[in-house]
Design an enzyme around this catalytic site. Sequence first.
Site, PDB file in Angstrom:
ATOM      1  N   ASP A  24      25.590 -26.337 -32.102  1.00 24.79           N
ATOM      2  CA  ASP A  24      25.514 -26.014 -30.676  1.00 24.79           C
ATOM      3  C   ASP A  24      26.882 -26.198 -30.037  1.00 24.79           C
ATOM      4  O   ASP A  24      27.513 -27.243 -30.226  1.00 24.79           O
ATOM      5  CB  ASP A  24      24.546 -26.978 -29.970  1.00 24.79           C
ATOM      6  CG  ASP A  24      23.095 -26.535 -30.095  1.00 24.79           C
ATOM      7  OD1 ASP A  24      22.843 -25.539 -30.791  1.00 24.79           O
ATOM      8  OD2 ASP A  24      22.224 -27.198 -29.491  1.00 24.79           O
ATOM      9  N   LYS A  50      20.329 -18.638 -27.242  1.00 26.56           N
ATOM     10  CA  LYS A  50      18.907 -18.924 -27.032  1.00 26.56           C
ATOM     11  C   LYS A  50      18.304 -18.107 -25.892  1.00 26.56           C
ATOM     12  O   LYS A  50      18.971 -17.867 -24.883  1.00 26.56           O
ATOM     13  CB  LYS A  50      18.718 -20.407 -26.675  1.00 26.56           C
ATOM     14  CG  LYS A  50      18.957 -21.369 -27.822  1.00 26.56           C
ATOM     15  CD  LYS A  50      18.685 -22.800 -27.352  1.00 26.56           C
ATOM     16  CE  LYS A  50      19.206 -23.842 -28.310  1.00 26.56           C
ATOM     17  NZ  LYS A  50      18.483 -23.895 -29.582  1.00 26.56           N
ATOM     18  N   GLY A 106      22.407 -29.948 -32.767  1.00 27.24           N
ATOM     19  CA  GLY A 106      22.526 -29.662 -31.342  1.00 27.24           C
ATOM     20  C   GLY A 106      23.452 -30.638 -30.669  1.00 27.24           C
ATOM     21  O   GLY A 106      24.675 -30.533 -30.755  1.00 27.24           O
TER      22      GLY A 106
END
Lengths: 192, 294
Positions: B24, B81, B235
């Site tokens: 991420d 996303k 993430g």
Amino acid sequence: MKIGVLSIQGAVSEHLSHIARCDVEAVPVKTKETLCEVSGLVIPGGESTTIGKLIEISGLAAPIRERAHSGTLALFGTCAGLVLLAQEVLDGTKNQPKLELMNTRVKRNAFGRQRESFETKLEVKGFTSPLVGVFIRAPIIVEAGEDVEELARLPEGIVAARQGNLLAVSFHPELTDDRRMHQLFVEMCKVI
Amino acid sequence: MKEQGTFRVKKGMAQMQKGGVIMDVTTVEQAQIAEKAGAVAVMALERVPADIRAAGGVARMADPVMIKKIMDTVTIPVMAKVRIGHFTEAQILEEIGVDYIDESEVLTPADEQYHINKHEFKVPFVCGARDLGEALRRISEGAAMIRTKGEPGTGNVVEAVRHMRKVMDQIRQVVGKAEDELVVMAKELGVSLEWLQEVKKAGRLPVVNFAAGGIASPADAALMMQLGSDGIFVGSGIFKAANPQKVAEAIVKATMNYDDPKVLAEVSRGLGEAMPGLEMSTLTQADRMQERGA
């Protein structure tokens, strides 16, 4: 005879099962010790920057170069593998790690991004019928030396080529059931 | 003739990511750190899950300008996303050319009943799953890659472990079942018999299965790989750590050498402060992102 698949990242298991189906022992190669046992090595599709970085760190790059130069190891690069084998890479990242073995100039992501990825029928020199090439964010060979034999081409450039004990393709023969590219490589390994 | 966006091409893209780490990132600088550390792809988003959790409110798709900047900076694939069921956000991401779309429970769901019909897109999708039923339902909607849901933004791997173990256990059950028993299992899981037959034949999910949600250390990544993950999503774990570059490199090496404790011991040394984690019992039902979109 054993044929290895560079087992760092990418489509490793797919290549292992294709090689095994050509009636040759297939082994994953992660260390210098296992590299010594194989006559040929597949460099699979994956991310060329990741694989390139990790073969340097793990100390595999030097012995691969050495054995390829001395003609005791055959190499088969698919997609990212084709990039890693190339002498020169256009518009890669700064310091794109590579093996610099094949007399080729390569362009990464030559057909565009994932959205533009495709499959298509392909005429390959020496094959009696076309094969389906699966191209995923694929590179092409934009220029090749005289010692490089062109095996297949699309309008954008060369997508399969051979130079002595080196074989490179832009597409993913490990993603279809057609094993002719792998069979061709196995034959190359037999005469090494 | 070139045929774009076939399931083989979409699924194949995920196969090329196997054994790798997807990180991420929220800025161009972070994307460069990730690429340099050996990430196989980056997930471009406005806030990492830990910050989404802290901020509350409605979390949406990131600004296309920011995603585009990251796409122009790195040569590795860029993912982004969209909210569960928000097919318009997906159309926008396909238009700007992201390489993979995560229909993610980390963002606030847009549809409580339906997921996106992912067959309609040329860009491949990854979706989260907690068990085999969820995984196969997402695949039948067109997902070309599956990941565990875990519990995002917690730095706590316990839920990802639960989901990976569950899927693996159910796959082993499927392999051992007779054909007539599969019919009943298909009904129980709410999936088609054909997909279960495929799982039985292959002894695994029909697409690549990554671990995600709470992975914060090299040891976490190696644990998930040993449990059967094909690769790792990290993430908040990297850019919430004291030394992101070092942690990123260590997680890449740990994922590659997941079965080699010697390498794992070496890369786990001196990483500095890890991200602060959250204990599951401190989360209320509403805090649990994994319950979204079953």
